[in-house]
Scaffold this motif. Structure first.
Motif, PDB file in Angstrom:
ATOM      1  N   ASP A  70      44.842  31.066  43.123  1.00  0.00           N
ATOM      2  CA  ASP A  70      43.523  30.779  42.552  1.00  0.00           C
ATOM      3  C   ASP A  70      42.368  31.305  43.404  1.00  0.00           C
ATOM      4  O   ASP A  70      41.505  30.548  43.841  1.00  0.00           O
ATOM      5  N   ASP A  71      42.331  32.621  43.611  1.00  0.00           N
ATOM      6  CA  ASP A  71      41.229  33.238  44.355  1.00  0.00           C
ATOM      7  C   ASP A  71      39.995  33.352  43.468  1.00  0.00           C
ATOM      8  O   ASP A  71      40.105  33.683  42.286  1.00  0.00           O
ATOM      9  N   PRO A  72      38.806  33.140  44.047  1.00  0.00           N
ATOM     10  CA  PRO A  72      37.571  33.335  43.285  1.00  0.00           C
ATOM     11  C   PRO A  72      37.226  34.820  43.206  1.00  0.00           C
ATOM     12  O   PRO A  72      37.828  35.658  43.886  1.00  0.00           O
ATOM     13  N   LEU A  73      36.218  35.127  42.406  1.00  0.00           N
ATOM     14  CA  LEU A  73      35.696  36.489  42.348  1.00  0.00           C
ATOM     15  C   LEU A  73      35.013  36.841  43.661  1.00  0.00           C
ATOM     16  O   LEU A  73      34.371  36.003  44.287  1.00  0.00           O
ATOM     17  N   SER A  74      35.111  38.100  44.057  1.00  0.00           N
ATOM     18  CA  SER A  74      34.336  38.618  45.194  1.00  0.00           C
ATOM     19  C   SER A  74      32.914  38.877  44.696  1.00  0.00           C
ATOM     20  O   SER A  74      32.642  38.836  43.487  1.00  0.00           O
ATOM     21  N   ASP A  75      32.007  39.176  45.598  1.00  0.00           N
ATOM     22  CA  ASP A  75      30.649  39.545  45.182  1.00  0.00           C
ATOM     23  C   ASP A  75      30.694  40.743  44.236  1.00  0.00           C
ATOM     24  O   ASP A  75      30.002  40.778  43.221  1.00  0.00           O
ATOM     25  N   ARG A  76      31.534  41.712  44.572  1.00  0.00           N
ATOM     26  CA  ARG A  76      31.690  42.884  43.709  1.00  0.00           C
ATOM     27  C   ARG A  76      32.229  42.489  42.335  1.00  0.00           C
ATOM     28  O   ARG A  76      31.814  43.019  41.304  1.00  0.00           O
ATOM     29  N   GLY A  77      33.168  41.549  42.314  1.00  0.00           N
ATOM     30  CA  GLY A  77      33.729  41.070  41.058  1.00  0.00           C
ATOM     31  C   GLY A  77      32.670  40.433  40.162  1.00  0.00           C
ATOM     32  O   GLY A  77      32.666  40.646  38.948  1.00  0.00           O
ATOM     33  N   TRP A  78      31.774  39.657  40.764  1.00  0.00           N
ATOM     34  CA  TRP A  78      30.672  39.071  39.995  1.00  0.00           C
ATOM     35  C   TRP A  78      29.786  40.173  39.407  1.00  0.00           C
ATOM     36  O   TRP A  78      29.413  40.126  38.241  1.00  0.00           O
ATOM     37  N   GLU A  79      29.474  41.168  40.222  1.00  0.00           N
ATOM     38  CA  GLU A  79      28.654  42.286  39.740  1.00  0.00           C
ATOM     39  C   GLU A  79      29.347  43.013  38.582  1.00  0.00           C
ATOM     40  O   GLU A  79      28.708  43.363  37.589  1.00  0.00           O
ATOM     41  N   GLN A  80      30.648  43.246  38.725  1.00  0.00           N
ATOM     42  CA  GLN A  80      31.412  43.918  37.663  1.00  0.00           C
ATOM     43  C   GLN A  80      31.345  43.131  36.354  1.00  0.00           C
ATOM     44  O   GLN A  80      31.164  43.706  35.274  1.00  0.00           O
ATOM     45  N   SER A  96      40.846  31.229  31.035  1.00  0.00           N
ATOM     46  CA  SER A  96      41.855  30.746  31.978  1.00  0.00           C
ATOM     47  C   SER A  96      41.157  29.774  32.929  1.00  0.00           C
ATOM     48  O   SER A  96      39.990  29.977  33.280  1.00  0.00           O
ATOM     49  N   PRO A  97      41.864  28.746  33.388  1.00  0.00           N
ATOM     50  CA  PRO A  97      41.242  27.823  34.340  1.00  0.00           C
ATOM     51  C   PRO A  97      41.184  28.365  35.770  1.00  0.00           C
ATOM     52  O   PRO A  97      40.518  27.765  36.625  1.00  0.00           O
ATOM     53  N   LEU A  98      41.848  29.486  36.039  1.00  0.00           N
ATOM     54  CA  LEU A  98      41.806  30.039  37.394  1.00  0.00           C
ATOM     55  C   LEU A  98      40.392  30.512  37.704  1.00  0.00           C
ATOM     56  O   LEU A  98      39.710  31.092  36.853  1.00  0.00           O
ATOM     57  N   ARG A  99      39.942  30.279  38.919  1.00  0.00           N
ATOM     58  CA  ARG A  99      38.539  30.477  39.289  1.00  0.00           C
ATOM     59  C   ARG A  99      38.011  31.875  39.024  1.00  0.00           C
ATOM     60  O   ARG A  99      36.841  32.032  38.672  1.00  0.00           O
ATOM     61  N   ARG A 100      38.843  32.902  39.188  1.00  0.00           N
ATOM     62  CA  ARG A 100      38.360  34.265  38.975  1.00  0.00           C
ATOM     63  C   ARG A 100      37.958  34.507  37.523  1.00  0.00           C
ATOM     64  O   ARG A 100      37.267  35.476  37.217  1.00  0.00           O
ATOM     65  N   CYS A 101      38.360  33.621  36.635  1.00  0.00           N
ATOM     66  CA  CYS A 101      37.947  33.675  35.225  1.00  0.00           C
ATOM     67  C   CYS A 101      36.953  32.565  34.889  1.00  0.00           C
ATOM     68  O   CYS A 101      35.898  32.809  34.319  1.00  0.00           O
ATOM     69  N   SER A 102      37.323  31.342  35.229  1.00  0.00           N
ATOM     70  CA  SER A 102      36.566  30.172  34.756  1.00  0.00           C
ATOM     71  C   SER A 102      35.157  30.078  35.326  1.00  0.00           C
ATOM     72  O   SER A 102      34.241  29.627  34.636  1.00  0.00           O
ATOM     73  N   GLU A 103      34.965  30.508  36.570  1.00  0.00           N
ATOM     74  CA  GLU A 103      33.625  30.401  37.151  1.00  0.00           C
ATOM     75  C   GLU A 103      32.647  31.346  36.452  1.00  0.00           C
ATOM     76  O   GLU A 103      31.506  30.971  36.172  1.00  0.00           O
ATOM     77  N   PHE A 104      33.097  32.553  36.135  1.00  0.00           N
ATOM     78  CA  PHE A 104      32.230  33.466  35.391  1.00  0.00           C
ATOM     79  C   PHE A 104      32.032  32.976  33.960  1.00  0.00           C
ATOM     80  O   PHE A 104      30.916  32.993  33.430  1.00  0.00           O
ATOM     81  N   ALA A 105      33.108  32.546  33.309  1.00  0.00           N
ATOM     82  CA  ALA A 105      33.011  32.064  31.929  1.00  0.00           C
ATOM     83  C   ALA A 105      32.003  30.920  31.835  1.00  0.00           C
ATOM     84  O   ALA A 105      31.177  30.879  30.908  1.00  0.00           O
ATOM     85  N   THR A 106      32.038  30.011  32.795  1.00  0.00           N
ATOM     86  CA  THR A 106      31.105  28.884  32.816  1.00  0.00           C
ATOM     87  C   THR A 106      29.673  29.365  32.998  1.00  0.00           C
ATOM     88  O   THR A 106      28.759  28.897  32.311  1.00  0.00           O
ATOM     89  N   ALA A 107      29.467  30.309  33.911  1.00  0.00           N
ATOM     90  CA  ALA A 107      28.121  30.848  34.146  1.00  0.00           C
ATOM     91  C   ALA A 107      27.595  31.565  32.904  1.00  0.00           C
ATOM     92  O   ALA A 107      26.428  31.383  32.516  1.00  0.00           O
ATOM     93  N   LEU A 108      28.437  32.362  32.263  1.00  0.00           N
ATOM     94  CA  LEU A 108      28.019  33.079  31.056  1.00  0.00           C
ATOM     95  C   LEU A 108      27.736  32.095  29.920  1.00  0.00           C
ATOM     96  O   LEU A 108      26.740  32.226  29.202  1.00  0.00           O
ATOM     97  N   GLY A 109      28.603  31.113  29.763  1.00  0.00           N
ATOM     98  CA  GLY A 109      28.392  30.101  28.721  1.00  0.00           C
ATOM     99  C   GLY A 109      27.093  29.344  28.917  1.00  0.00           C
ATOM    100  O   GLY A 109      26.365  29.081  27.949  1.00  0.00           O
ATOM    101  N   ARG A 110      26.798  29.014  30.162  1.00  0.00           N
ATOM    102  CA  ARG A 110      25.532  28.324  30.474  1.00  0.00           C
ATOM    103  C   ARG A 110      24.347  29.216  30.093  1.00  0.00           C
ATOM    104  O   ARG A 110      23.390  28.769  29.464  1.00  0.00           O
ATOM    105  N   ARG A 138      47.114  27.607  29.258  1.00  0.00           N
ATOM    106  CA  ARG A 138      48.079  28.588  28.756  1.00  0.00           C
ATOM    107  C   ARG A 138      47.613  30.025  28.976  1.00  0.00           C
ATOM    108  O   ARG A 138      48.388  30.958  28.830  1.00  0.00           O
ATOM    109  N   LEU A 139      46.339  30.201  29.356  1.00  0.00           N
ATOM    110  CA  LEU A 139      45.802  31.544  29.611  1.00  0.00           C
ATOM    111  C   LEU A 139      45.890  31.962  31.077  1.00  0.00           C
ATOM    112  O   LEU A 139      45.361  32.998  31.464  1.00  0.00           O
ATOM    113  N   LYS A 140      46.583  31.163  31.901  1.00  0.00           N
ATOM    114  CA  LYS A 140      46.811  31.574  33.292  1.00  0.00           C
ATOM    115  C   LYS A 140      47.633  32.857  33.323  1.00  0.00           C
ATOM    116  O   LYS A 140      48.443  33.113  32.422  1.00  0.00           O
ATOM    117  N   GLU A 141      47.456  33.624  34.396  1.00  0.00           N
ATOM    118  CA  GLU A 141      48.238  34.847  34.582  1.00  0.00           C
ATOM    119  C   GLU A 141      49.720  34.501  34.700  1.00  0.00           C
ATOM    120  O   GLU A 141      50.086  33.372  35.050  1.00  0.00           O
TER     121      GLU A 141
END
Length: 190
Positions: free
Chosen positions: A17-27, A44-58, A69-72
């Motif tokens: 469950d690694d988060p996005l890097s700064d570059r990943g957020w930019e991408q 997916s609930p994994l942070r590299r997906c869910s943290e961006f999804a939450t920010a975009l949804g907000r 079920r959407l985990k890698e």
């Protein structure tokens, strides 16, 4: 949509469950910088997906749901390893895997048929629940491969013939007139 680059760079991450890097957020923000037709996000609930999804949804003021079920796919003993590290153990290990991922699973890895079933169950459920709406799934390369394979009615062992770039969008159109249709795959604005 596939997640952007995680902290730690390219490796067989699986369910780590690694988060996005700064570059990943930019991408990710770049990938959604065009039209944003989505009315709901499932991630997916994994942070590299869910943290961006939450920010975009907000930002879009839309519902965001997390679906386990959407985990890698679980890569078992390969999790956390780079391709170079795996090749040091066995020069042909990745070749065997990519040519026949069903028979050449990593030790302790999730069964590919089970993975495919859980992903397609989540996908079908989301499509049915949000029928007629623009749905954004934020997930992983394996999840997207599974959905594309299903859409194209391709055999499961061919799924690793699809290259899914980080922070890429894949569009599938579902309507009553035609079967689900792959519209777009790649890094571009909508």
């Amino acid at each position: 949509m596939r997640h952007g680059e995680p902290v730690g760079g390219r490796r067989y991450r699986g369910q780590i469950d690694d988060p996005l890097s700064d570059r990943g957020w930019e991408q990710m923000w770049q990938a959604v910088s065009g039209g944003r037709p989505w009315q709901v996000i499932v991630s997916s609930p994994l942070r590299r997906c869910s943290e961006f999804a939450t920010a975009l949804g907000r930002e879009l003021k839309i519902t965001v749901e997390l679906d386990e079920r959407l985990k890698e796919v679980g890569f078992g003993d390969w999790e956390g390893q780079t391709g170079s590290q795996l090749r040091l153990r066995d020069q042909a290990i990745l070749s065997r895997f990519y040519h026949d991922p069903i028979q050449n699973r990593p030790q302790q890895a999730e069964d590919l048929n089970h993975f495919n079933e859980r992903v397609l169950d989540a996908y079908s459920n989301a499509c049915e629940r949000f029928k007629g709406q623009h749905l954004l799934l934020v997930a992983h390369a394996g999840v997207i491969r599974s959905i594309i394979n299903h859409t194209l009615q391709a055999p499961l062992n061919s799924m690793y013939r699809l290259s899914i770039a980080t922070a890429s969008l894949t569009r599938i159109k579902i309507d009553s007139e035609r079967p689900p249709t792959l519209i777009f795959m790649g890094r571009s604005r909508l």
